[in-house]
Structures are given as structure tokens and as C-alpha cells.
Design a protein around this motif. Structure first.
Motif, PDB file in Angstrom:
ATOM      1  N   LYS A 157       0.841  -1.208   0.000  1.00 51.25           N
ATOM      2  CA  LYS A 157       0.000   0.000   0.000  1.00 51.25           C
ATOM      3  C   LYS A 157       0.874   1.255   0.000  1.00 51.25           C
ATOM      4  O   LYS A 157       0.608   2.200  -0.745  1.00 51.25           O
ATOM      5  CB  LYS A 157      -0.910   0.007   1.231  1.00 51.25           C
ATOM      6  N   ASN A 190       0.820   3.936  -3.012  1.00 51.30           N
ATOM      7  CA  ASN A 190       0.499   5.334  -2.706  1.00 51.30           C
ATOM      8  C   ASN A 190       1.655   6.264  -3.048  1.00 51.30           C
ATOM      9  O   ASN A 190       1.439   7.385  -3.505  1.00 51.30           O
ATOM     10  CB  ASN A 190       0.106   5.499  -1.238  1.00 51.30           C
ATOM     11  N   GLY A 219      -7.529   2.182   1.062  1.00 50.45           N
ATOM     12  CA  GLY A 219      -6.471   2.011   0.079  1.00 50.45           C
ATOM     13  C   GLY A 219      -6.278   0.571  -0.351  1.00 50.45           C
ATOM     14  O   GLY A 219      -6.871  -0.356   0.181  1.00 50.45           O
TER      15      GLY A 219
END
Length: 152
Positions: A32, A36, A52
């Protein structure tokens, strides 16, 4: 005390069940963070947390269910309990927590002009794709533990 008594009686503890969810959490979190950071084109430390891709919650509970399935079999009662827990957590991530996020967004819009307002976190729940990715991460981690860690 019980652990000592069990160790003395020849019963061994299998810590794979304790560290597999941690590994799934770490793998999903690292993935993640990477996703991101690529999207933001910078180190995305501020985007760590709820919501997310992939879902940490789905990765954690699916890793445990998958490990129990791999090691004990799908007919074992613990597998049924783990699947039940996974469904509860995943449904919560997809429905209730997403609704909380939508409410936070509405409150933020309503209070946008208020002095000294505190902005609520809007990204709380997960989409189906984020949950599916979390499940895949969890199953992948469980498979790696199953094939790489010898049974104690």
C-alpha cells in the motif's frame, strides 16, 4: 505457566499461526505504501492508515483462514471459524467503514467555513478491488508460510 507445562509434556507450540497475520499486515502495508508513493510521486507516509489498496484487514483475516485451510484442511472446525471472522471483517470494511467515510466527507463539506474546524478522515473503508487485493495478499502470505515453514 501453561506454556511451560505444555512444553514439558512434549506438546510443541506452532507459532506460524501467530506470525502469519503479522506478515500479511506488513506485506499489505508495504504494498500500500509503495502504491500510494507511486501515485503521489513522493514518499506517502501521510497516506498510511485505513483505506487504500490492498486492504490490510482483508489480508490479515484471509491469511489466517488460508493458513488454517492449508495446514488443517477445509473440513477443520477452526477453518469455519476463521472464514466466519473473515466475512465479518470484510463486510465491515466494505460497508460500515465506507459509510463512515462518506459521512465524514459530508461533515467536512458542511463545516468547511467553520473557524477552528478539525477535518475528519474521509478515507476509511475499502472498495471491492481493494478487498480482493487484500485477500490475494493474505492467501499469498499464507501459502508462502505453509510451503516455507516446516511444521513444528
Amino acid at each position: 505457566m501453561l506454556l511451560g507445562a505444555m512444553a514439558g509434556s512434549g506438546v510443541s507450540m506452532d507459532f506460524c499461526y501467530a506470525w502469519t497475520p503479522f506478515l500479511a499486515w506488513f506485506a499489505a502495508g508495504a504494498l500500500k505504501f509503495t502504491i500510494n508513493s507511486i501515485k503521489a510521486k513522493r514518499m506517502a507516509f501521510g497516506l498510511i492508515g485505513y483505506g487504500g489498496l490492498p486492504s490490510n484487514h482483508a489480508a490479515i483475516v484471509s491469511s489466517m483462514a488460508a493458513l488454517i485451510g492449508f495446514r488443517e484442511g477445509a473440513d477443520h472446525p477452526a477453518f469455519g471459524v476463521a472464514i466466519t471472522l473473515a466475512f465479518i471483517v470484510i463486510l465491515d470494511a466494505n460497508s460500515l467503514r465506507r459509510q463512515v467515510g462518506m459521512h465524514a466527507a459530508a461533515i467536512n463539506r458542511l463545516t468547511a467555513s467553520a473557524p477552528l474546524r478539525e477535518t475528519l478522515r474521509e478515507r476509511m473503508g475499502h472498495t471491492r478491488n481493494e478487498i480482493a487485493a487484500g485477500i490475494l495478499v493474505g492467501i499469498g502470505v499464507a501459502a508462502a508460510v505453509f510451503f516455507m515453514a516446516p511444521r513444528l
